[in-house]
Design an enzyme around this catalytic site. Structure first.
Site, PDB file in Angstrom:
ATOM      1  CB  SER A  26      -0.944  -0.053   1.206  1.00 33.14           C
ATOM      2  OG  SER A  26      -1.957   0.911   1.111  1.00 33.14           O
ATOM      3  CG  ASP A 127      -6.581  -3.901  -2.926  1.00 29.35           C
ATOM      4  OD1 ASP A 127      -7.278  -3.006  -2.419  1.00 29.35           O
ATOM      5  OD2 ASP A 127      -5.340  -3.956  -2.807  1.00 29.35           O
ATOM      6  CG  HIS A 162      -5.311  -2.715   0.641  1.00 26.49           C
ATOM      7  ND1 HIS A 162      -4.729  -2.349  -0.548  1.00 26.49           N
ATOM      8  CD2 HIS A 162      -4.736  -1.937   1.598  1.00 26.49           C
ATOM      9  CE1 HIS A 162      -3.860  -1.386  -0.344  1.00 26.49           C
ATOM     10  NE2 HIS A 162      -3.843  -1.124   0.961  1.00 26.49           N
TER      11      HIS A 162
END
Length: 356
Positions: A26, A127, A162
């Site tokens: 991320s 995600d 995610h």
């Protein structure tokens, strides 16, 4: 795994100066790309989990009354994370051109250094934080800068949310899209990253006999500390043979956590730290994601720099993200993506210490 039991100064282990690598999830993945480009002479490869291309937050330059800072924030949210349609995803060709221009201006290393690097790029098909269309452009971006397609391991067919993926039964279900962003998918993604970058490796150690050290990060920040949004402490795993001085030029892998994953992450409510409800998972990224076990058996030092949440009226980074959209640029002298950017400079100083 032995713990040092005290705060130490980050040591020197005569590590390699070119065979090092970096990975992140991320915001840590966006920062991985920035650090990889800024200091490409130092790295042999990178692992990018849910991250976009270099200078992604500047894909489109807004005009009129919108400030550059606000423009980057809008870009980061609606182009680099959740584009409405694929056509509004980051413009890989434009960003590759910007990377070349940035290198020619002397702000980052020569992009020619990337040609032989090995990249692991991953996007979970479930995600909903950083869309797969964005990560796909990261692959295109690197290919446009000359990275050989056969050097890129690109994965987009696993129904992961995610997260960084592990085989820990206590971690979240694979499709989860919420903190701590560590999901159980039946394999250790960190092992796959390191194997792709370095080739065949020994199996991960069953027991950790090295040392997980907590060190003072502030010595690497200097006068930039107020704008860094970095924690007081960082962590490093030093394998046992490296500690004993038995390894010539050990390699270093830098592992960058994502938002809300730093050791001292605290949620902010109405601008104030909600200490009473601080989540208890701040050390998970550097203890349970598998990096240390495969590093122990292969004599790889793992460096875990730590970002922290800052929301003080000057720096707005309440989720403890790495700076990939320029929240520090308003105060620091160098742009957030350059060699001299406060976070990039500090992390590379840590690497220099390990290589000394």
């Amino acid at each position: 795994m032995a713990a040092s039991g005290k705060i130490v100064q980050l040591g020197s282990y005569a590590a390699s100066k070119q065979k090092n690598s970096i990975s992140g999830l991320s915001s840590g993945a966006f920062m991985t790309v920035q650090l990889h480009l800024a200091r490409s002479a130092s790295f042999a490869g990178a692992g990018i989990i849910a991250g976009g291309p270099f200078r992604c937050a500047e894909t489109y330059q807004a005009g009129g009354m919108v400030t550059p800072q606000d423009s980057r924030i809008e870009n980061s949210l609606y182009i680099c994370m959740n584009p409405l349609i694929p056509a509004t995803s980051p413009d890989a060709q434009r960003l590759a051109g910007m990377a070349r221009d940035t290198a020619q201006a002397g702000l980052i290393d020569d992009v020619a250094n990337l040609a032989d690097d090995r990249l692991y790029i991953f996007t979970g098909s479930e995600d909903d934080v950083v869309y797969s269309d964005v990560v796909r452009r990261t692959r295109e971006f690197y290919e446009m800068l000359g990275v050989k397609r056969e050097n890129i391991a690109y994965h987009d067919n696993i129904p992961a949310g995610h997260s960084i993926i592990t085989d820990n039964p206590e971690d979240s279900e694979l499709s989860t899209n919420q903190p701590p962003y560590i999901n159980n998918g039946g394999f250790m993604q960190s092992h796959d990253i390191l194997r792709h970058i370095y080739g065949p490796l020994k199996p991960p150690a069953e027991q950790l006999t090295g040392q997980l050290q907590c060190f003072d990060q502030t010595e690497f920040l200097g006068d930039d500390a107020p704008w860094a949004s970095m924690s007081k402490f960082g962590y490093a795993y030093i394998p046992s043979r490296v500690l004993a001085g038995e390894v010539a030029e050990p390699r270093v892998h830098i592992a960058l956590h994502g938002c809300k994953q730093g050791y001292n992450y605290t949620d902010y409510v109405n601008g104030r730290a909600d200490i009473a409800n601080q989540p208890p998972y701040g050390n998970r990224y550097f203890t349970t994601t598998g990096y240390n076990h495969i590093a122990e058996s292969n004599d790889i030092i793992v460096l875990y720099p730590q970002a922290e949440g800052t929301d003080n009226g000057e720096i707005q980074n309440p989720d403890g993200c790495w700076d990939w959209w320029g929240y520090s640029t308003r105060y620091a002298e160098s742009p957030y993506y350059s060699r001299e950017a406060v976070q990039i400079k500090a992390i590379h100083k840590m690497l220099d210490r390990l290589c000394a």
